[in-house]
Design a protein around this motif. Structure first.
Motif, PDB file in Angstrom:
ATOM      1  N   LEU A  45       8.609  -3.235  -8.581  1.00 40.42           N
ATOM      2  CA  LEU A  45       7.406  -3.970  -8.195  1.00 40.42           C
ATOM      3  C   LEU A  45       7.486  -4.473  -6.752  1.00 40.42           C
ATOM      4  CD1 LEU A  45       6.553  -5.902 -11.464  1.00 40.42           C
ATOM      5  CD2 LEU A  45       5.427  -3.884 -10.525  1.00 40.42           C
ATOM      6  N   GLN A  46       8.673  -4.702  -6.274  1.00 39.28           N
ATOM      7  CA  GLN A  46       8.840  -5.075  -4.867  1.00 39.28           C
ATOM      8  C   GLN A  46       8.457  -3.898  -3.975  1.00 39.28           C
ATOM      9  OE1 GLN A  46       9.309  -8.016  -3.927  1.00 39.28           O
ATOM     10  NE2 GLN A  46      10.046  -7.944  -1.853  1.00 39.28           N
ATOM     11  N   ILE A  47       8.838  -2.710  -4.359  1.00 41.83           N
ATOM     12  CA  ILE A  47       8.424  -1.509  -3.622  1.00 41.83           C
ATOM     13  C   ILE A  47       6.911  -1.406  -3.659  1.00 41.83           C
ATOM     14  CG2 ILE A  47       8.466   1.020  -3.603  1.00 41.83           C
ATOM     15  CD1 ILE A  47      11.367   0.824  -4.648  1.00 41.83           C
ATOM     16  N   ALA A  48       6.310  -1.641  -4.822  1.00 39.19           N
ATOM     17  CA  ALA A  48       4.848  -1.587  -4.953  1.00 39.19           C
ATOM     18  C   ALA A  48       4.180  -2.607  -4.040  1.00 39.19           C
ATOM     19  CB  ALA A  48       4.439  -1.826  -6.408  1.00 39.19           C
ATOM     20  N   ARG A  49       4.738  -3.801  -3.964  1.00 41.26           N
ATOM     21  CA  ARG A  49       4.171  -4.840  -3.107  1.00 41.26           C
ATOM     22  C   ARG A  49       4.198  -4.404  -1.641  1.00 41.26           C
ATOM     23  NH1 ARG A  49       5.392  -9.151  -0.067  1.00 41.26           N
ATOM     24  NH2 ARG A  49       7.634  -8.972  -0.252  1.00 41.26           N
ATOM     25  N   HIS A  50       5.306  -3.812  -1.227  1.00 41.75           N
ATOM     26  CA  HIS A  50       5.423  -3.339   0.157  1.00 41.75           C
ATOM     27  C   HIS A  50       4.462  -2.187   0.444  1.00 41.75           C
ATOM     28  CE1 HIS A  50       8.745  -5.801   1.552  1.00 41.75           C
ATOM     29  NE2 HIS A  50       9.282  -5.641   0.357  1.00 41.75           N
ATOM     30  N   VAL A  51       4.324  -1.269  -0.493  1.00 38.55           N
ATOM     31  CA  VAL A  51       3.394  -0.154  -0.324  1.00 38.55           C
ATOM     32  C   VAL A  51       1.970  -0.680  -0.189  1.00 38.55           C
ATOM     33  CG1 VAL A  51       2.363   1.835  -1.515  1.00 38.55           C
ATOM     34  CG2 VAL A  51       4.844   1.602  -1.400  1.00 38.55           C
ATOM     35  N   CYS A  52       1.601  -1.656  -1.007  1.00 38.23           N
ATOM     36  CA  CYS A  52       0.258  -2.251  -0.930  1.00 38.23           C
ATOM     37  C   CYS A  52       0.043  -2.965   0.397  1.00 38.23           C
ATOM     38  CB  CYS A  52       0.032  -3.224  -2.074  1.00 38.23           C
ATOM     39  SG  CYS A  52      -0.204  -2.429  -3.657  1.00 38.23           S
ATOM     40  N   ALA A  53       1.019  -3.731   0.821  1.00 39.31           N
ATOM     41  CA  ALA A  53       0.896  -4.456   2.091  1.00 39.31           C
ATOM     42  C   ALA A  53       0.733  -3.473   3.250  1.00 39.31           C
ATOM     43  CB  ALA A  53       2.110  -5.349   2.305  1.00 39.31           C
ATOM     44  N   ASP A  54       1.506  -2.399   3.249  1.00 39.20           N
ATOM     45  CA  ASP A  54       1.379  -1.380   4.295  1.00 39.20           C
ATOM     46  C   ASP A  54      -0.008  -0.745   4.269  1.00 39.20           C
ATOM     47  OD1 ASP A  54       3.990  -1.845   5.053  1.00 39.20           O
ATOM     48  OD2 ASP A  54       4.798  -0.063   4.040  1.00 39.20           O
ATOM     49  N   HIS A  55      -0.501  -0.482   3.081  1.00 41.61           N
ATOM     50  CA  HIS A  55      -1.823   0.123   2.923  1.00 41.61           C
ATOM     51  C   HIS A  55      -2.916  -0.805   3.461  1.00 41.61           C
ATOM     52  CE1 HIS A  55      -5.041   2.465   1.180  1.00 41.61           C
ATOM     53  NE2 HIS A  55      -5.503   1.363   0.634  1.00 41.61           N
ATOM     54  N   VAL A  56      -2.840  -2.065   3.122  1.00 41.12           N
ATOM     55  CA  VAL A  56      -3.846  -3.031   3.580  1.00 41.12           C
ATOM     56  C   VAL A  56      -3.804  -3.151   5.104  1.00 41.12           C
ATOM     57  CG1 VAL A  56      -4.479  -5.481   3.564  1.00 41.12           C
ATOM     58  CG2 VAL A  56      -3.968  -4.298   1.410  1.00 41.12           C
ATOM     59  N   ARG A  57      -2.615  -3.227   5.680  1.00 45.66           N
ATOM     60  CA  ARG A  57      -2.494  -3.296   7.140  1.00 45.66           C
ATOM     61  C   ARG A  57      -3.083  -2.054   7.809  1.00 45.66           C
ATOM     62  NH1 ARG A  57       2.382  -6.066   6.106  1.00 45.66           N
ATOM     63  NH2 ARG A  57       3.539  -4.127   5.938  1.00 45.66           N
ATOM     64  N   ARG A  58      -2.785  -0.892   7.245  1.00 45.58           N
ATOM     65  CA  ARG A  58      -3.307   0.363   7.794  1.00 45.58           C
ATOM     66  C   ARG A  58      -4.834   0.386   7.709  1.00 45.58           C
ATOM     67  NH1 ARG A  58       0.390   3.183   5.806  1.00 45.58           N
ATOM     68  NH2 ARG A  58      -0.485   3.382   3.737  1.00 45.58           N
ATOM     69  N   ARG A  59      -5.385  -0.055   6.590  1.00 44.27           N
ATOM     70  CA  ARG A  59      -6.836  -0.088   6.393  1.00 44.27           C
ATOM     71  C   ARG A  59      -7.486  -1.054   7.392  1.00 44.27           C
ATOM     72  NH1 ARG A  59      -8.728  -1.294   0.415  1.00 44.27           N
ATOM     73  NH2 ARG A  59      -7.569  -3.157   0.911  1.00 44.27           N
ATOM     74  N   GLN A  60      -6.881  -2.215   7.608  1.00 46.30           N
ATOM     75  CA  GLN A  60      -7.421  -3.182   8.566  1.00 46.30           C
ATOM     76  C   GLN A  60      -7.386  -2.617   9.983  1.00 46.30           C
ATOM     77  OE1 GLN A  60      -4.923  -6.551   7.753  1.00 46.30           O
ATOM     78  NE2 GLN A  60      -6.352  -7.412   6.251  1.00 46.30           N
ATOM     79  N   ARG A  61      -6.295  -1.941  10.335  1.00 44.23           N
ATOM     80  CA  ARG A  61      -6.170  -1.337  11.662  1.00 44.23           C
ATOM     81  C   ARG A  61      -7.257  -0.287  11.864  1.00 44.23           C
ATOM     82  NH1 ARG A  61      -1.309   1.477  11.496  1.00 44.23           N
ATOM     83  NH2 ARG A  61      -0.445  -0.453  10.695  1.00 44.23           N
ATOM     84  N   GLU A  62      -7.503   0.533  10.841  1.00 48.28           N
ATOM     85  CA  GLU A  62      -8.545   1.567  10.941  1.00 48.28           C
ATOM     86  C   GLU A  62      -9.914   0.936  11.103  1.00 48.28           C
ATOM     87  OE1 GLU A  62      -7.986   3.843   7.391  1.00 48.28           O
ATOM     88  OE2 GLU A  62      -6.199   4.855   8.165  1.00 48.28           O
ATOM     89  N   ARG A  63     -10.190  -0.143  10.407  1.00 44.50           N
ATOM     90  CA  ARG A  63     -11.489  -0.813  10.532  1.00 44.50           C
ATOM     91  C   ARG A  63     -11.677  -1.401  11.909  1.00 44.50           C
ATOM     92  NH1 ARG A  63     -11.743  -3.786   4.668  1.00 44.50           N
ATOM     93  NH2 ARG A  63     -12.299  -1.933   3.482  1.00 44.50           N
ATOM     94  N   ARG A  64     -10.609  -1.948  12.485  1.00 44.87           N
ATOM     95  CA  ARG A  64     -10.710  -2.502  13.848  1.00 44.87           C
ATOM     96  C   ARG A  64     -11.024  -1.389  14.848  1.00 44.87           C
ATOM     97  NH1 ARG A  64      -6.244  -6.201  12.513  1.00 44.87           N
ATOM     98  NH2 ARG A  64      -4.876  -4.511  13.141  1.00 44.87           N
ATOM     99  N   LEU A  65     -10.432  -0.223  14.655  1.00 49.82           N
ATOM    100  CA  LEU A  65     -10.697   0.897  15.562  1.00 49.82           C
ATOM    101  C   LEU A  65     -12.140   1.379  15.428  1.00 49.82           C
ATOM    102  CD1 LEU A  65      -7.404   2.962  15.223  1.00 49.82           C
ATOM    103  CD2 LEU A  65      -8.150   1.598  17.171  1.00 49.82           C
ATOM    104  N   ILE A  66     -12.656   1.374  14.220  1.00 49.54           N
ATOM    105  CA  ILE A  66     -14.039   1.797  13.988  1.00 49.54           C
ATOM    106  C   ILE A  66     -15.017   0.823  14.605  1.00 49.54           C
ATOM    107  CG2 ILE A  66     -15.791   2.147  12.198  1.00 49.54           C
ATOM    108  CD1 ILE A  66     -13.522   3.319  10.456  1.00 49.54           C
ATOM    109  N   ASP A  67     -14.709  -0.470  14.536  1.00 49.14           N
ATOM    110  CA  ASP A  67     -15.600  -1.513  15.037  1.00 49.14           C
ATOM    111  C   ASP A  67     -15.676  -1.550  16.559  1.00 49.14           C
ATOM    112  OD1 ASP A  67     -16.201  -2.236  12.479  1.00 49.14           O
ATOM    113  OD2 ASP A  67     -14.802  -3.926  12.402  1.00 49.14           O
ATOM    114  N   ARG A  68     -14.787  -0.888  17.238  1.00 48.90           N
ATOM    115  CA  ARG A  68     -14.793  -0.920  18.713  1.00 48.90           C
ATOM    116  C   ARG A  68     -15.904  -0.124  19.291  1.00 48.90           C
ATOM    117  NH1 ARG A  68      -8.500  -0.589  20.577  1.00 48.90           N
ATOM    118  NH2 ARG A  68      -7.909  -2.539  19.647  1.00 48.90           N
TER     119      ARG A  68
END
Length: 68
Positions: A45-68
């Motif tokens: 579950l710790q691995i799952a938590r890290h995978v989710c956190a990485d996914h959320v960060r990646r998704r936020q980064r992509e949204r910031r790039l789109i909003d530019r």
């Protein structure tokens, strides 16, 4: 259990299904580093938590790039 954990974190079924697969691939690759004195479920579950956190960060980064 891993799928349910990820689904609660993301509230997106399709993403949770994909990330569950990623978690098990990462766990398989990291298995030699697992310490038997640690609970396997906690480790997984710790691995799952890290995978989710990485996914959320990646998704936020992509949204910031789109909003530019």
């Amino acid at each position: 259990r891993v799928f349910g954990f990820i689904l609660r974190m993301l509230d997106a079924r399709d993403e949770a299904m994909e990330l569950t697969q990623d978690v098990f691939v990462k766990a398989w690759q990291a298995l030699p580093g697992w310490r038997p004195e640690a609970r396997f479920s906690t480790w997984l579950l710790q691995i799952a938590r890290h995978v989710c956190a990485d996914h959320v960060r990646r998704r936020q980064r992509e949204r910031r790039l789109i909003d530019r």
